[in-house]
Design an enzyme around this catalytic site. Structure first.
Site, PDB file in Angstrom:
ATOM      1  N   SER A 148       0.838  -1.191   0.000  1.00 36.71           N
ATOM      2  CA  SER A 148       0.000   0.000   0.000  1.00 36.71           C
ATOM      3  C   SER A 148       0.884   1.256   0.000  1.00 36.71           C
ATOM      4  O   SER A 148       1.653   1.444  -0.944  1.00 36.71           O
ATOM      5  CB  SER A 148      -0.955  -0.050   1.199  1.00 36.71           C
ATOM      6  N   ASP A 224     -10.091  -5.506  -3.573  1.00 39.59           N
ATOM      7  CA  ASP A 224      -9.506  -4.502  -2.682  1.00 39.59           C
ATOM      8  C   ASP A 224     -10.360  -3.239  -2.739  1.00 39.59           C
ATOM      9  O   ASP A 224     -10.510  -2.623  -3.801  1.00 39.59           O
ATOM     10  CB  ASP A 224      -8.069  -4.232  -3.166  1.00 39.59           C
ATOM     11  N   HIS A 257      -7.371  -5.976   0.647  1.00 37.13           N
ATOM     12  CA  HIS A 257      -6.200  -5.142   0.959  1.00 37.13           C
ATOM     13  C   HIS A 257      -5.454  -5.612   2.209  1.00 37.13           C
ATOM     14  O   HIS A 257      -4.484  -4.985   2.633  1.00 37.13           O
ATOM     15  CB  HIS A 257      -6.679  -3.691   1.169  1.00 37.13           C
TER      16      HIS A 257
END
Lengths: 279, 279
Positions: A148, A224, A257
């Site tokens: 991320s 995600d 995620h």
């Protein structure tokens, strides 16, 4: 450069250890974690994979949740996880999770009140490797990976320092921060409104500017929740295609995620890095 | 028996999901987690490994930190992790970590103020398997494992229900709770001062009373700070030898009491259970 051991636990035949130290780059006390595989001894220095975590994380999330040590032990790779920002009561902060402490974005801030401490780019690329190489049985051979915000960090740091890192990989990275809310908010705060400075910290912009020979692997879950608004892997793919740069982006059906996604594919990322680290 | 899905994430090709439900046994709302391997479908019900966690834990610790899913997916084994006690504002509690919420000790309490809610033994052996078998693509074939207080739970539940569980394993279990501070404090509170009731929840006492054919594997780190005072694997070994019961206790040099230890050997425990679950 004194480092202080604050925890250690044997794991998968190797060791997980945490240290604190006074960072000259960040002007505060920092903590990092290192996994040393069983093969790491002075007479056999091992290569290092640097792992950069995402928003809100510390050095602990990856080390506790990724399930990386079994394969890293087999491959003979050390893993170093820094914190995600400078820390401490004297360090500027913001009430939101996506700015300030826990959200350093792996850049060198130029704007008040951030510029005194927020130099995570220099910390990760210079001070931390010097500390690691001076204190542990590791070689100077290194790669970098992240998740991320840390995926953004790994991609940009790898692309800007392709002589220093053998390979880069990312899970669910922020691929085009200039074009997403997380990135725009952070860059505006840390870098001000000079867009030329922003480009230096945007992986898709860097790949547009010049071809890259750095081997890059990206995994992205298609379930995600941040994919469309924040992550934008399509921008990275398009930029890589411009100059036939070595970027593989894999869409993984059904994954979100979370660290469950990272745990599902971390072995493949370690295998990918090992091909370059163990050459 | 309605269950409410509160989270789900794809992992290692399977799914990690959390559910809440009203427990008739515990008189409160409970949460559990389940890992379903990719092979689990209605036409192919898979066996289940129940995992009991230690003091202070919830359903989340093992699922996030053990790194168990890769191998469980390969072996086609589901994993179910209950919470470690009844929960909620109306549930009796204690200010210390080793009594009350987070410290149910997998027994049926008979003493006030605990007896209204603290029936973790019945919950784990009866209500929870009924819920799991009614709602998921699993068979009735099951084994049980756990860590520390949960290792005590797995050993005692397995020994007392050897027709229901194919195998039992434990990391760093409390092997002889009648003879250690954690166990004495909990048993005194939950069961009062009738020692006959205590014996029913002490794995070493159960193995003294009668031979066992249940396959049992125990791993214990020799750098575990709780080893000498609280865990006492030597009592379990001595009791097993009395009747040549099938107990293997392995001392693992250098390992401590943490999830890093569990992550180091969970694959071997899954392989051990698979030999009996997949017969």
């Amino acid at each position: 450069m004194t480092i202080n051991n604050v925890s250690q636990a044997k794991v998968c035949g190797g060791w997980h250890k945490q240290y604190t130290h006074e960072s000259a780059t960040l002007n505060c006390t920092m903590r990092f974690a290192i996994f040393l595989p069983p093969s790491a001894v002075k007479s056999n220095p091992v290569p290092v994979l640097y792992w950069l975590s995402g928003l809100t994380c510390s050095d602990e999330n990856f080390m506790q949740k990724a399930g990386a040590f079994r394969r890293a032990a087999e491959l003979g790779i050390a893993i170093v996880a820094p914190d995600t920002s400078p820390r401490g009561e004297e360090v500027a902060d913001d009430e939101n999770y996506d700015l300030g402490q826990g959200a350093g974005f792996y850049l060198n801030a130029t704007q008040e009140p951030w510029s005194r401490h927020y130099h995570m780019y220099d910390y990760v690329t210079k001070e931390l490797p010097e500390i690691i190489e001076a204190n542990f049985p590791v070689s100077q051979v290194k790669s970098i990976a992240g998740h991320s915000m840390g995926g953004h960090g790994a991609l940009t740091i790898g692309l800007k320092n392709s002589q220093q890192y053998r390979s880069t990989s990312a899970f669910s990275p922020i691929c085009n921060p200039m074009q997403c809310p997380w990135g725009q908010k952070a860059f505006n705060a840390y870098l001000g409104n000079e867009f030329e400075a922003w480009r230096e910290y945007d992986a898709s912009e860097l790949l547009k500017q010049a071809p890259s020979e750095l081997p890059i692997l990206v995994d992205q879950g298609d379930a995600d929740g941040f994919l469309a608004e924040q992550l934008k892997p399509e921008a990275l793919v398009a930029a890589a295609q411009l100059h036939q740069s070595k970027v593989e982006v894999r869409m993984q059906p059904g994954y979100d995620h979370s660290y469950f996604f990272i745990a599902s594919f971390i072995d493949q990322h370690l295998d990918f890095h090992a091909r370059y680290l163990n050459q």
